[in-house]
Design an enzyme around this catalytic site. Structure first.
Site, short mmCIF file in Angstrom:
data_model
loop_
_atom_site.label_atom_id
_atom_site.label_comp_id
_atom_site.label_asym_id
_atom_site.label_seq_id
_atom_site.Cartn_x
_atom_site.Cartn_y
_atom_site.Cartn_z
N HIS B 73 -8.47 -7.62 -18.17
CA HIS B 73 -9.30 -7.36 -16.98
C HIS B 73 -8.41 -7.31 -15.73
CE1 HIS B 73 -12.31 -7.88 -13.83
NE2 HIS B 73 -11.71 -8.99 -13.45
N ASP B 102 1.50 20.10 1.73
CA ASP B 102 1.38 19.36 0.47
C ASP B 102 2.29 18.14 0.57
OD1 ASP B 102 1.24 18.60 -2.34
OD2 ASP B 102 0.49 20.63 -2.68
N TRP B 140 -2.51 -12.38 -16.97
CA TRP B 140 -1.71 -11.23 -16.51
C TRP B 140 -0.37 -11.68 -15.95
CZ3 TRP B 140 -0.07 -9.24 -11.63
CH2 TRP B 140 -0.37 -10.04 -10.53
N SER B 167 5.73 4.86 -12.66
CA SER B 167 4.74 5.69 -11.97
C SER B 167 4.60 5.28 -10.50
CB SER B 167 3.41 5.57 -12.70
OG SER B 167 2.35 5.96 -11.87
N SER B 168 4.51 3.97 -10.27
CA SER B 168 4.32 3.50 -8.89
C SER B 168 5.53 3.79 -8.02
CB SER B 168 4.10 1.99 -8.87
OG SER B 168 2.95 1.66 -9.53
N HIS B 251 3.81 -11.55 -4.92
CA HIS B 251 3.21 -11.66 -3.60
C HIS B 251 3.26 -10.37 -2.80
CE1 HIS B 251 0.57 -13.85 -1.16
NE2 HIS B 251 1.14 -13.26 -0.14
N GLU B 253 3.08 -7.63 -4.10
CA GLU B 253 2.04 -6.86 -4.79
C GLU B 253 0.66 -7.09 -4.16
OE1 GLU B 253 2.01 -4.62 -7.13
OE2 GLU B 253 -0.13 -4.63 -7.65
N TYR B 255 0.01 -7.58 -1.16
CA TYR B 255 -0.11 -6.77 0.06
C TYR B 255 -0.08 -5.29 -0.25
CZ TYR B 255 -0.30 -11.07 2.39
OH TYR B 255 -0.73 -12.31 2.77
N SER B 266 -9.00 0.91 9.43
CA SER B 266 -8.58 1.29 10.79
C SER B 266 -8.92 2.74 11.11
CB SER B 266 -7.07 1.07 10.96
OG SER B 266 -6.76 -0.27 10.70
N HIS B 300 4.11 -20.12 -3.04
CA HIS B 300 2.80 -20.76 -2.80
C HIS B 300 1.85 -20.55 -3.99
CE1 HIS B 300 1.21 -16.97 -0.50
NE2 HIS B 300 0.89 -16.90 -1.76
N HIS B 301 2.26 -19.69 -4.93
CA HIS B 301 1.47 -19.54 -6.16
C HIS B 301 1.79 -20.64 -7.16
CE1 HIS B 301 -0.05 -15.46 -5.22
NE2 HIS B 301 1.07 -15.38 -4.53
N THR B 326 -2.50 -11.35 10.44
CA THR B 326 -3.77 -10.95 9.83
C THR B 326 -4.90 -11.15 10.83
OG1 THR B 326 -2.84 -11.76 7.77
CG2 THR B 326 -5.15 -11.14 7.73
N LYS B 329 -5.15 -8.40 13.32
CA LYS B 329 -5.85 -7.21 12.82
C LYS B 329 -7.36 -7.37 12.94
CE LYS B 329 -2.75 -4.95 9.75
NZ LYS B 329 -3.21 -3.69 10.27
N ARG B 448 -9.74 -22.60 -14.13
CA ARG B 448 -9.90 -21.18 -14.44
C ARG B 448 -9.43 -20.89 -15.86
NH1 ARG B 448 -4.94 -18.17 -11.26
NH2 ARG B 448 -5.83 -16.37 -12.30
#
Lengths: 377, 523
Positions: B73, B102, B140, B167-168, B251, B253, B255, B266, B300-301, B326, B329, B448
């Site tokens: 998932h 293009d 994951w 790909s990315s 991390h 990732e 963002y 925006s 922090h993870h 943040t 924004k 979890r």
């Protein structure tokens, strides 16, 4: 997890939080929903709860103020009410103000957080030590000062999990051998893992520390009041991650000392029984009990589950006894099959191997004695 | 003999149009359709999870299969839904917003898309290998030593992650090359629409982060099969090393998954406020600061792994600091709405919902940054609630805002506004009912990644499951709405929205095949 709810000392902040939440969601007030962290029973857990409540209140206040402006604009500055758009698109003063104010609020949050963190990591001057080892999927507790050691695993019957029996009050939060600790003593915990990473978490003590194979983590607690405090493994550790709870039994020093004596007597009577010769029926009966541990992966009827091999008719369970002893005693590296030689005594191992070799259609007729297990170690 | 123009305009039809296309709009469509399809694949897995959690006990899955579902998932939703959706938006919008014909590297564009279906076939095929151990089941995050124990599904996952990474990175290179080289005359960097800015920064994050993930999973692969001991303490390695490397990718990732959402919001809010974006410059600087800080907060993870106090303090302070840009924004968006002339079409509804709900996720993120409190939150449903508020009510809601905003431009038809509002409200009710109670579950002590739970967690879990099914099934309305808009409906004007400003709104709806054949001049 709600054992000592009534005894909790609730601060002004937590009362305020309950007030806000309950006012906001009246439905919740009707049922027994727990909305906040459980009542703390140690100094650190109390500090954490206060910190959590403080930060939460700050966040709620910020949220209400900021979105107050937004909702005002959404109501008043609508095109449908004929509001004409202004044209401004920049204001240096505002940008500076809303950068500096949040920064100052953050500094205000960081100060108590830092102080609490430093207290949490001070493991010096401990009265006693308990070593905790995470296994797939149970906990082992060693008391080096008392020379005690035992495993603690889930005691909820499988029938309850599979919905074949009524679930008990402490469903999934109950174990066969709780860890017993004296109240009012500073207990140092040493945490490690045997196979994969686990995490020992008891919310009311405010402790969550990873148990990592090959490394030792330290933490501590000093429990205020006697009681039963329940927790769980918090780090995904494989199939039965959700089935390895923690039960802490906090008792007075006298009761703790009595418990230590009783544990030692039990250990010596176990050692005596390992010396005698067991009959096949005795071994099969005991083996059936011990097999519950194995059934977690190999299935209650030895049929295997997913990647975990079946025992019914398998090469190991019907082939030479030497191989069977070897894999049970020493495990299979790189898989979840552990070295049970370090986890079970000779009697249990003899019984379970006898059981496996004479059940699920396996008919080797072997009767394995504790002495044979001892010799194979 | 075809003339140069005719040759230029020749586009194949049928299946070859999609297989061989080098056109930014076709590739954008492929990305978006792929993302929508995977949204239902990942959503089905989520519903299996929520069905199992509807009541205590094991009903429909066994714990091993449950773990595969939660792992897949996450991988599907992150790499198969959110990232491709944003790349789809980038493909459609960047050339039109910059005044270009293009993307800069059209053939590579085709390649970077067509890797994805193969990567996901590899990943999802593991579900059909239950006898060989099934899919990846270690989360994951793939933490060793658990990931080392996994079956062949883990190897399939590692290889598919390599493909997704390629790909990315190719996509990111294309974005950077397009933005830096293909802007219309007069469009200086500080005149670019904010969506372009956020994608430029995201592309650099991708190039920085994805190879780190590739390195981490390669070490995992060699530990599994080639006798190395990077993560095995018995061989001199360190299991926690993997976590450091993984989150050094992980991390940024986070963002990567949210900055383009900031970009979309925006664009949408000024349009329906009929007022220019407030504080454009500070928005750009805030985005760049967030991207910079995202590289120094990874630990922090993993506050509970036993880091030295100095390390914990550093990562706590750095993480708290992210709240500043943040916050800037959020304040700028609200200042944009302030004294505007607001209307509430579906894109604006989703954009407002984004600002509110993303802020809830942001504030719970601030709570998680407080190390002592994090010891209680870590690995509980509080964290699950937090990151779903950021990624579902954040990123996914922004994707819907963008989809409704640009759908009339892309198809040339207005979508069904009534159906759009139904979709919005059902989605809001469903997702909040799903994720809000999870905060309480986590605080009350539910960890979890478990298929079963103690009895006191039953009520909130039932709320969440009911919410999840409402949320899941209401997405079918979106599919109907998109199909309707593609097929026909009220013709959209070039500008589509009264308050819309920017180059893409000067083109016809739908826009011509080569967006800007001659570059417009930006004053």
């Amino acid at each position: 997890m709600c054992v000592v709810r009534s005894q909790s000392r609730r601060g002004v902040l937590s009362r305020l939080i309950s007030g806000i939440t309950l006012a906001a969601v009246p439905v919740l007030a009707a049922a027994d929903y727990q909305l906040n962290l459980p009542p703390p029973v140690s100094y650190i857990a109390r500090r954490i709860l206060d910190l959590h409540n403080l930060i939460f209140i700050i966040c709620v206040v910020i949220f209400v103020i900021v979105f107050g402006f937004m909702f005002y604009a959404m109501v008043v500055h609508r095109k449908s009410r004929g509001h004409k758009p202004a044209t401004f698109h920049d204001n240096m003063t505002f940008e500076v103000v809303w950068t500096v104010i949040p920064f100052l609020i953050l500094v205000g949050m960081a100060i108590p957080s830092t102080a609490t963190l430093i207290e949490m990591t001070d493991v010096s001057k401990a009265d006693m030590t308990v070593k905790i080892t995470g296994y797939q999927w149970k906990w082992k507790y060693d008391y080096p000062d008392q020379d005690l050691s035992f495993f603690s695993s889930l005691s909820t019957p499988r029938d309850q999990i599979e919905g074949k029996a009524q679930k008990g009050e402490y469903y999934l939060h109950e174990v066969d051998n709780p860890v017993v600790l004296p109240v009012g003593k500073k207990v140092r915990f040493l945490m490690t893992g045997n196979d994969v990473i686990h995490s020992w978490w008891v919310p009311q003590l405010g402790i969550k520390t990873d148990a990592i194979p090959g490394f030792i983590n330290e933490t501590w607690t000093n429990i205020d009041q006697p009681g039963v405090y329940r927790g769980v493994c918090a780090e995904l550790c494989g199939k039965d991650h959700g089935f390895m709870p923690i039960v802490v039994n906090a008792v007075s020093q006298e009761e703790f000392d009595k418990w230590v004596v009783a544990q030692k007597q039990k250990a010596s009577s176990d050692a005596a029984s390992a010396g005698k010769t067991w009959t096949r029926d005795e071994l099969m009966a005991k083996g059936k009990q011990v097999f519950q541990t194995c059934a977690a992966c190999h299935g209650p009827n030895g049929e295997g589950i997913g990647p975990f091999p079946k025992l019914a008719g398998s090469k190991i369970a019907t082939g030479p006894l030497k191989d069977h002893l070897n894999i049970v005693l020493h495990g299979k590296p790189g898989t979840a099959m552990q070295a049970f030689g370090t986890q079970m005594n000779d009697v249990d191992l003899a019984a379970v191997i006898t059981y496996e070799r004479n059940s699920f259609g396996n008919k080797t007729g072997d009767v394995v004695q504790p002495a044979q297990v001892k010799a194979a170690r | 003999m075809a003339t140069a123009t005719a040759h230029h305009d020749a586009h194949p039809t049928g299946i070859t149009r999609w297989l061989f296309t080098t056109n930014h709009k076709d590739i954008g469509t492929l990305y978006l359709v792929f993302s929508l399809f995977m949204f239902f694949v990942g959503g089905t897995m989520a519903l299996i999870i929520r069905a199992e959690l509807f009541e205590p006990g094991l009903q429909i899955t066994n714990p091993h299969f449950y773990n595969q579902m939660l792992t897949l998932h996450a991988l599907v939703m992150i790499f198969g839904v959110i990232m491709p959706a944003f790349v789809g938006f980038a493909n459609w919008q960047l050339p039109m917003m910059l005044g270009a014909p293009d993307m800069a590297l059209p053939r590579m564009n085709n390649w970077s898309f067509w890797i994805l279906p193969f990567a996901f076939t590899l990943l999802l095929s593991t579900v059909f290998m239950q006898d060989q151990g099934g899919g990846p089941a270690g989360g994951w995050t793939m933490y060793p030593p658990l990931a080392i124990q996994g079956g062949i599904g883990t190897d399939f996952t590692i290889l598919s992650i390599h493909m997704m990474g390629i790909s990315s990175v190719l996509g990111a290179i294309n974005v950077i090359a397009t933005i830096l080289n293909m802007r219309a005359p007069g469009m200086t960097l500080m005149k670019m629409p904010l969506f372009v800015w956020t994608w430029l920064i995201t592309a650099f994050l991708l190039i920085g982060a994805m190879p780190v993930l590739a390195g981490a999973v390669t070490m995992l692969l060699t530990d599994r099969h080639f006798g190395t001991h990077f993560f095995d303490a018995a061989g001199g390695g360190d299991p926690v090393l993997f976590q450091h490397v993984f989150w050094f990718f992980g991390h940024p990732e986070v963002y990567i998954l949210i900055l383009p959402a900031f970009g979309i919001i925006s664009q949408v809010i000024p349009t329906f406020s009929r007022k220019p974006l407030f504080g454009y410059n500070s928005m750009v600087y805030a985005t760049a600061s967030i991207a910079f800080l995202s590289h120094v907060v990874w630990a922090h993870h993993m506050f509970t792994v036993g880091m030295p106090v100095a390390g914990e303090l550093f990562f706590m302070y750095a993480t708290m600091l992210i709240a500043v840009p943040t916050g800037v924004k959020i304040f700028n968006w609200i200042a944009t709405m302030w004294r505007g002339a607001l209307t509430f079409e579906t894109p604006m509804l989703f954009a407002i919902a984004f600002v509110i709900l993303f802020t809830i996720g942001g504030l719970s993120g601030l709570m998680l940054a407080i190390v002592p409190a994090d010891f209680q939150y870590q690995d509980t449903y509080f964290v699950v609630a937090h990151f779903h508020y950021v990624l579902v009510t954040g990123a996914i809601v922004a994707i819907f805002a963008g989809a409704y905003f640009w759908l009339p431009k892309w198809t040339g038809h207005m979508y069904n506004e009534r159906l759009g509002k139904w979709h919005f409200w059902l989605t809001m009710i469903g997702m909040n009912l799903t994720f809000f109670p999870m905060h309480f579950l986590g605080l009350a002590g539910m960890q979890r990644r478990v298929p079963d739970y103690a009895l006191q967690f039953t009520d909130f879990n039932q709320w969440a499951s009911v919410g999840a099914f409402i949320f899941g099934f209401s997405q079918l309305l979106f599919v109907i709405l998109v199909i309707q808009a593609v097929r026909g409906g009220k013709r959209a004007t070039a500008q589509v929205w009264e308050g819309a400003e920017g180059l893409e709104w000067t083109l016809s709806s739908p826009p011509p095949y080569h967006s800007f054949a001659t570059p417009p001049v930006v004053k």
